[in-house]
Design a protein around this motif. Sequence first.
Motif: not given
Length: 317
Positions: A32-35, A153-154, A208-211
């Motif tokens: 999860x690249x956004x993490x 992301x949310x 998960x979709x946004x992460x």
Amino acid sequence: MSDQISPEELSSRNSELLDEIIRMSDFSFERLPMLDIIGERLADSLALALPNMTGTLCEAELTQLDYLPMSQINDALSDPVLLAVCSSHQLYGPILLVLDSPLVLTALELMLGGTPRGATPHNTEGFTAIERGFGKRLAGLIAQELQRNMALVGDIELDLDRIETDPDAASVTQPANLCVRMQIALAQAGHSGALEVILPYDALEPLRPKLGRIHFGGPGEDASPWREQLASQIERATVELEAVLTDIRLPIQDIMGWAPGDTVNLWIEEDHEATVLCAETAMFRAALGKRNNGNTAIRITETLTPEEETSHGCNDH
């Protein structure tokens, strides 16, 4: 002389590596690249938020982000640690904040107004009720900053449920379940501590979709989580102001001839206004006066810009 590895040790290491590869292959997951982005921003925001609580500068850095089963994370925990369980209605399970002993004890001493000296404090006998209370305040601040950065992301609302010291009592998922572990190094007053943010992979399912997207950057309302913290720090800063009555030019030979008792003509009237300077920049015009206690005071009469001050000019007498 380099150490020699025996065939038995080499075989043992290869077996351990093979076991690790086989164990991780049992997990079906995507990174999860956004993490990574959230972890780095969390470290930056903690470096700005913690000084408000402890009164001293803080350095924070995301040192590692990895994917591990909960059992392996528990096995790597130092003893003792403070475990903060946080929940959110927007997630499919709780998350865990792990604060090591040096981090908690250093923050406690700073919050009480002390100055840590000597080696990094370390507790080997567990935390007292007072230490747990201060640790809860620290964990609450960390949870707020994590919530602020997760907003990328949310819309997430994190609540600090409870503080534990026993990993079994603070379990947020099954031992075999996969988790994301953020490791952040924190340094205050010359002492270093460690923070771990444990995010069960299944709990992140709604995000998960946004992460999982790749972050290319770009401006946005939440693109600068440090902006609000920086603004609050600027508002609390102090500056020096100068009230200049007048500015005159005199020959050096006259100045060299001054002696105690001489009178210097300032070429101004009694109602002449002073100019208030900040860092050699004209900010205000102000009238002189006195307060009831006899102290001299000024009353702001006009706000200046550099252009306005230039147009007023100076007294060249």
